[in-house]
Write an enzyme that holds these catalytic residues in place. Structure first.
Site, PDB file in Angstrom:
ATOM      1  N   ASN A 157       0.800  -1.228   0.000  1.00 52.01           N
ATOM      2  CA  ASN A 157       0.000   0.000   0.000  1.00 52.01           C
ATOM      3  C   ASN A 157       0.834   1.280   0.000  1.00 52.01           C
ATOM      4  O   ASN A 157       0.278   2.365  -0.156  1.00 52.01           O
ATOM      5  CB  ASN A 157      -0.970   0.001   1.184  1.00 52.01           C
ATOM      6  CG  ASN A 157      -2.017  -1.078   1.041  1.00 52.01           C
ATOM      7  OD1 ASN A 157      -2.160  -1.722  -0.001  1.00 52.01           O
ATOM      8  ND2 ASN A 157      -2.784  -1.288   2.094  1.00 52.01           N
TER       9      ASN A 157
ATOM     10  N   ASP B 285      -1.704  -8.052  -8.623  1.00 48.39           N
ATOM     11  CA  ASP B 285      -2.949  -8.820  -8.536  1.00 48.39           C
ATOM     12  C   ASP B 285      -4.143  -7.928  -8.835  1.00 48.39           C
ATOM     13  O   ASP B 285      -4.077  -6.708  -8.673  1.00 48.39           O
ATOM     14  CB  ASP B 285      -3.098  -9.412  -7.130  1.00 48.39           C
ATOM     15  CG  ASP B 285      -3.193  -8.327  -6.056  1.00 48.39           C
ATOM     16  OD1 ASP B 285      -2.243  -7.529  -5.938  1.00 48.39           O
ATOM     17  OD2 ASP B 285      -4.215  -8.263  -5.357  1.00 48.39           O
TER      18      ASP B 285
END
Length: 187
Positions: free
Chosen positions: A68, A93
């Site tokens: 993140n 992903d």
């Protein structure tokens, strides 16, 4: 210059999870080419491998930061190797793609992916390439954040290995012909 970055969470406990499939692709490329991922130079917040493929300088990178907050690490790689964001392919992903599907895009939105959001924020631009790897939607009402931190199960592993190999093929094609990579991913 071509820079291929695989997004991941760097701790051992995240190896083999859906979120770390980008890391698996970078490792597959490094093995395929006989390259070794090493600690980057002091100003680079990533493991890197550098070489040439098809007369093109290529950098493989795995951020040492959590998914993140990948943006500053990606920017450090681009700055150190004097690469433009348009020469960047981020492998990650995607829960909005069916399991096993691949897509290559340029300059799109974040799709709710916090790693991509961090990169867009840090670069101040969406003008980079993305290789999205479909890991499927979470079952039922499962929290997507919990889902992507799960490991692939044993029944999925053979298909995951094939998906990683296919994604490595797409990344290789991207080095010399981005549009060919777009077509190859869509097959």
């Amino acid at each position: 210059m071509r820079v291929i970055v695989g997004l991941r969470n760097p701790e051992t406990r995240y190896r083999g999870t859906r979120h770390n499939v980008g890391e698996e692709v970078i490792e597959a490329l490094a093995r395929r080419w006989g390259w070794k991922l090493r600690r980057g130079p002091r100003k680079v917040k990533a493991q890197v491998a550098v070489g040439r493929r098809d007369d093109q300088a290529v950098v493989l990178a795995l951020p040492k930061t959590f998914m993140n907050v990948s943006g500053p690490a990606v920017v450090s790689v681009l700055k150190y190797f004097d690469a433009d964001p348009s020469e960047l392919l981020v492998v990650h992903d995607d829960i909005d793609l069916p399991f096993g599907r691949l897509r290559v895009h340029f300059g799109r939105g974040t799709g709710g992916h916090n790693g991509i959001r961090s990169i867009v924020t840090s670069l101040g631009s969406r003008e980079f390439w993305r290789l999205k790897i479909g890991v499927g939607r979470p079952p039922g009402r499962m929290d997507p954040a919990a889902y992507v931190l799960q490991r692939f199960d044993a029944a999925e592993r053979p298909e995951v290995d094939q998906m990683v190999d296919d994604a490595a093929d797409v990344a290789e094609a991207w080095i010399t012909d981005a549009e060919a990579a777009v077509q190859r991913a869509g097959e």
